[in-house]
Motif scaffolding. Structure first.
Motif, PDB file in Angstrom:
ATOM      1  N   ALA A  83       0.699   4.777  15.674  1.00 20.67           N
ATOM      2  CA  ALA A  83       0.137   4.402  14.375  1.00 20.67           C
ATOM      3  C   ALA A  83       0.518   5.409  13.296  1.00 20.67           C
ATOM      4  CB  ALA A  83      -1.384   4.289  14.481  1.00 20.67           C
ATOM      5  N   LEU A  84       0.523   6.676  13.641  1.00 21.37           N
ATOM      6  CA  LEU A  84       0.912   7.695  12.664  1.00 21.37           C
ATOM      7  C   LEU A  84       2.379   7.556  12.293  1.00 21.37           C
ATOM      8  CD1 LEU A  84      -0.042  10.134  11.050  1.00 21.37           C
ATOM      9  CD2 LEU A  84       0.682  11.566  12.945  1.00 21.37           C
ATOM     10  N   PHE A  85       3.220   7.280  13.278  1.00 21.12           N
ATOM     11  CA  PHE A  85       4.645   7.101  13.021  1.00 21.12           C
ATOM     12  C   PHE A  85       4.887   5.945  12.059  1.00 21.12           C
ATOM     13  CE2 PHE A  85       8.729   5.144  14.086  1.00 21.12           C
ATOM     14  CZ  PHE A  85       9.576   6.216  13.873  1.00 21.12           C
ATOM     15  N   ILE A  86       4.139   4.875  12.220  1.00 19.84           N
ATOM     16  CA  ILE A  86       4.298   3.701  11.364  1.00 19.84           C
ATOM     17  C   ILE A  86       3.656   3.935   9.996  1.00 19.84           C
ATOM     18  CG2 ILE A  86       3.714   1.255  11.123  1.00 19.84           C
ATOM     19  CD1 ILE A  86       5.869   1.885  13.226  1.00 19.84           C
ATOM     20  N   ALA A  87       2.565   4.684   9.954  1.00 20.74           N
ATOM     21  CA  ALA A  87       1.817   4.851   8.707  1.00 20.74           C
ATOM     22  C   ALA A  87       2.396   5.907   7.771  1.00 20.74           C
ATOM     23  CB  ALA A  87       0.371   5.203   9.022  1.00 20.74           C
ATOM     24  N   VAL A  88       3.224   6.792   8.279  1.00 22.61           N
ATOM     25  CA  VAL A  88       3.731   7.891   7.450  1.00 22.61           C
ATOM     26  C   VAL A  88       4.432   7.404   6.181  1.00 22.61           C
ATOM     27  CG1 VAL A  88       5.467   9.738   7.408  1.00 22.61           C
ATOM     28  CG2 VAL A  88       3.761   9.679   9.203  1.00 22.61           C
ATOM     29  N   PRO A  89       5.326   6.403   6.237  1.00 27.11           N
ATOM     30  CA  PRO A  89       5.950   5.968   4.976  1.00 27.11           C
ATOM     31  C   PRO A  89       4.939   5.462   3.944  1.00 27.11           C
ATOM     32  CG  PRO A  89       7.156   5.084   6.838  1.00 27.11           C
ATOM     33  CD  PRO A  89       5.923   5.720   7.383  1.00 27.11           C
ATOM     34  N   ALA A  90       3.947   4.713   4.390  1.00 33.88           N
ATOM     35  CA  ALA A  90       2.936   4.211   3.452  1.00 33.88           C
ATOM     36  C   ALA A  90       2.108   5.354   2.884  1.00 33.88           C
ATOM     37  CB  ALA A  90       2.029   3.205   4.151  1.00 33.88           C
ATOM     38  N   ILE A  91       1.783   6.328   3.709  1.00 35.91           N
ATOM     39  CA  ILE A  91       0.998   7.471   3.249  1.00 35.91           C
ATOM     40  C   ILE A  91       1.776   8.264   2.203  1.00 35.91           C
ATOM     41  CG2 ILE A  91      -0.012   9.672   3.972  1.00 35.91           C
ATOM     42  CD1 ILE A  91      -0.549   8.270   6.698  1.00 35.91           C
ATOM     43  N   VAL A  92       3.059   8.460   2.433  1.00 30.54           N
ATOM     44  CA  VAL A  92       3.885   9.217   1.490  1.00 30.54           C
ATOM     45  C   VAL A  92       3.973   8.488   0.158  1.00 30.54           C
ATOM     46  CG1 VAL A  92       6.228  10.025   1.040  1.00 30.54           C
ATOM     47  CG2 VAL A  92       5.172  10.459   3.247  1.00 30.54           C
ATOM     48  N   VAL A  93       4.140   7.168   0.189  1.00 25.92           N
ATOM     49  CA  VAL A  93       4.208   6.391  -1.055  1.00 25.92           C
ATOM     50  C   VAL A  93       2.890   6.480  -1.814  1.00 25.92           C
ATOM     51  CG1 VAL A  93       4.383   4.040  -1.968  1.00 25.92           C
ATOM     52  CG2 VAL A  93       6.022   4.835  -0.271  1.00 25.92           C
ATOM     53  N   ILE A  94       1.786   6.367  -1.112  1.00 29.46           N
ATOM     54  CA  ILE A  94       0.474   6.475  -1.764  1.00 29.46           C
ATOM     55  C   ILE A  94       0.300   7.866  -2.363  1.00 29.46           C
ATOM     56  CG2 ILE A  94      -2.008   6.555  -1.318  1.00 29.46           C
ATOM     57  CD1 ILE A  94      -1.523   4.334   0.770  1.00 29.46           C
ATOM     58  N   TRP A  95       0.662   8.884  -1.605  1.00 31.28           N
ATOM     59  CA  TRP A  95       0.514  10.255  -2.084  1.00 31.28           C
ATOM     60  C   TRP A  95       1.350  10.491  -3.339  1.00 31.28           C
ATOM     61  CZ3 TRP A  95       4.077  14.356  -2.252  1.00 31.28           C
ATOM     62  CH2 TRP A  95       3.524  15.595  -2.551  1.00 31.28           C
ATOM     63  N   ILE A  96       2.595  10.044  -3.325  1.00 28.87           N
ATOM     64  CA  ILE A  96       3.458  10.218  -4.496  1.00 28.87           C
ATOM     65  C   ILE A  96       2.881   9.477  -5.700  1.00 28.87           C
ATOM     66  CG2 ILE A  96       5.719   9.623  -5.453  1.00 28.87           C
ATOM     67  CD1 ILE A  96       6.886  10.227  -2.678  1.00 28.87           C
ATOM     68  N   SER A  97       2.409   8.259  -5.484  1.00 26.07           N
ATOM     69  CA  SER A  97       1.835   7.484  -6.588  1.00 26.07           C
ATOM     70  C   SER A  97       0.636   8.190  -7.204  1.00 26.07           C
ATOM     71  CB  SER A  97       1.415   6.096  -6.088  1.00 26.07           C
ATOM     72  OG  SER A  97       2.517   5.417  -5.560  1.00 26.07           O
ATOM     73  N   VAL A  98      -0.223   8.718  -6.362  1.00 23.00           N
ATOM     74  CA  VAL A  98      -1.421   9.388  -6.872  1.00 23.00           C
ATOM     75  C   VAL A  98      -1.051  10.664  -7.623  1.00 23.00           C
ATOM     76  CG1 VAL A  98      -3.529  10.591  -6.159  1.00 23.00           C
ATOM     77  CG2 VAL A  98      -2.958   8.385  -5.158  1.00 23.00           C
ATOM     78  N   VAL A  99      -0.140  11.448  -7.077  1.00 24.76           N
ATOM     79  CA  VAL A  99       0.250  12.697  -7.740  1.00 24.76           C
ATOM     80  C   VAL A  99       0.938  12.412  -9.072  1.00 24.76           C
ATOM     81  CG1 VAL A  99       1.735  14.727  -7.549  1.00 24.76           C
ATOM     82  CG2 VAL A  99       0.314  14.055  -5.636  1.00 24.76           C
ATOM     83  N   VAL A 100       1.784  11.393  -9.118  1.00 24.35           N
ATOM     84  CA  VAL A 100       2.433  11.042 -10.386  1.00 24.35           C
ATOM     85  C   VAL A 100       1.394  10.559 -11.389  1.00 24.35           C
ATOM     86  CG1 VAL A 100       4.007   9.380 -11.453  1.00 24.35           C
ATOM     87  CG2 VAL A 100       4.702  10.601  -9.409  1.00 24.35           C
ATOM     88  N   THR A 101       0.423   9.791 -10.936  1.00 19.32           N
ATOM     89  CA  THR A 101      -0.641   9.324 -11.819  1.00 19.32           C
ATOM     90  C   THR A 101      -1.462  10.494 -12.352  1.00 19.32           C
ATOM     91  OG1 THR A 101      -0.758   7.282 -10.548  1.00 19.32           O
ATOM     92  CG2 THR A 101      -2.596   7.750 -11.990  1.00 19.32           C
ATOM     93  N   ILE A 102      -1.678  11.483 -11.533  1.00 18.21           N
ATOM     94  CA  ILE A 102      -2.402  12.671 -11.978  1.00 18.21           C
ATOM     95  C   ILE A 102      -1.584  13.440 -13.013  1.00 18.21           C
ATOM     96  CG2 ILE A 102      -3.195  14.955 -11.238  1.00 18.21           C
ATOM     97  CD1 ILE A 102      -4.057  13.679  -8.620  1.00 18.21           C
ATOM     98  N   ALA A 103      -0.280  13.461 -12.830  1.00 23.41           N
ATOM     99  CA  ALA A 103       0.584  14.275 -13.691  1.00 23.41           C
ATOM    100  C   ALA A 103       0.668  13.744 -15.113  1.00 23.41           C
ATOM    101  CB  ALA A 103       1.985  14.362 -13.095  1.00 23.41           C
ATOM    102  N   PHE A 104       0.435  12.452 -15.336  1.00 25.84           N
ATOM    103  CA  PHE A 104       0.574  11.902 -16.679  1.00 25.84           C
ATOM    104  C   PHE A 104      -0.412  12.483 -17.686  1.00 25.84           C
ATOM    105  CE2 PHE A 104       3.051   8.259 -14.895  1.00 25.84           C
ATOM    106  CZ  PHE A 104       4.189   8.508 -15.634  1.00 25.84           C
ATOM    107  N   PRO A 105      -1.716  12.414 -17.448  1.00 23.23           N
ATOM    108  CA  PRO A 105      -2.629  12.912 -18.482  1.00 23.23           C
ATOM    109  C   PRO A 105      -2.764  14.434 -18.514  1.00 23.23           C
ATOM    110  CG  PRO A 105      -3.891  12.044 -16.667  1.00 23.23           C
ATOM    111  CD  PRO A 105      -2.452  11.759 -16.372  1.00 23.23           C
ATOM    112  N   VAL A 106      -2.393  15.105 -17.433  1.00 25.45           N
ATOM    113  CA  VAL A 106      -2.575  16.551 -17.354  1.00 25.45           C
ATOM    114  C   VAL A 106      -1.342  17.245 -17.926  1.00 25.45           C
ATOM    115  CG1 VAL A 106      -2.956  18.477 -15.785  1.00 25.45           C
ATOM    116  CG2 VAL A 106      -4.030  16.291 -15.319  1.00 25.45           C
ATOM    117  N   LYS A 107      -1.575  18.265 -18.755  1.00 25.96           N
ATOM    118  CA  LYS A 107      -0.473  18.978 -19.401  1.00 25.96           C
ATOM    119  C   LYS A 107       0.019  20.155 -18.550  1.00 25.96           C
ATOM    120  CE  LYS A 107      -0.817  16.701 -23.324  1.00 25.96           C
ATOM    121  NZ  LYS A 107      -0.111  15.516 -23.484  1.00 25.96           N
TER     122      LYS A 107
END
Length: 158
Positions: A83-107
């Motif tokens: 399950a971890l092997f299969i879930a890693v790509p989805a987790i990475v995409v979610i993590w990147i999306s959240v970090v990019v979303t955080i980066a927009f309003p923060v200077k």
């Protein structure tokens, strides 16, 4: 000529996206990974079953309990790894999306790093909890099934 190659590439890319977005594709991928992990751990599973075969003549049913718990643990760990092997790509995409979303309003970069670390800890904790819950469920199911199989063989050989 280049347009035709580009069009074929886009068509194959769309086909790939359509196939990869299906739930059955991920189920099949999970089963393939699980089968590979299972075949690689065949020796440990055989040693557990052989140990039970040598020790099941005792007067108690404890060897059946020990062997079933060990088999359940092995299958639980294998299912968590698959399950971890299969879930890693989805987790990475979610993590990147959240970090990019955080980066927009923060200077400030420092604030982004701090928030990114918090998000990473939260995502890792959530994934770990889900993996443990699913792995424990599989382990319990396999242990109970193995116990009944072993106990039936113990009863029929006595």
């Amino acid at each position: 000529m280049a347009d035709k190659e580009e069009q074929e590439t886009m068509t194959s890319y769309k086909l790939f996206l359509r196939v990869i977005s299906k739930r059955r594709t991920w189920v099949c991928l999970f089963l393939v990974v699980y089968a590979v992990l299972l075949s690689s751990s065949r020796n440990s599973l055989n040693s557990i079953v052989n140990w039970y075969g040598e020790n099941h003549q005792t007067s108690s049913g404890l060897p059946a309990i020990y062997a079933s718990v060990l088999l359940g643990a092995v299958f639980g760990v294998l299912s968590m790894a698959a399950a971890l092997f299969i879930a890693v790509p989805a987790i990475v995409v979610i993590w990147i999306s959240v970090v990019v979303t955080i980066a927009f309003p923060v200077k400030s970069r420092k604030k982004v790093v701090i928030e990114g670390r918090k998000v990473t800890k939260e995502i890792a904790g959530y994934v770990f909890k889900v993996l443990l819950k699913e792995g424990n469920f599989v382990a319990l199911l396999c242990a109970v099934t193995a116990y009944f199989v072993f106990f039936k063989s113990y009863s029929s050989s006595s």
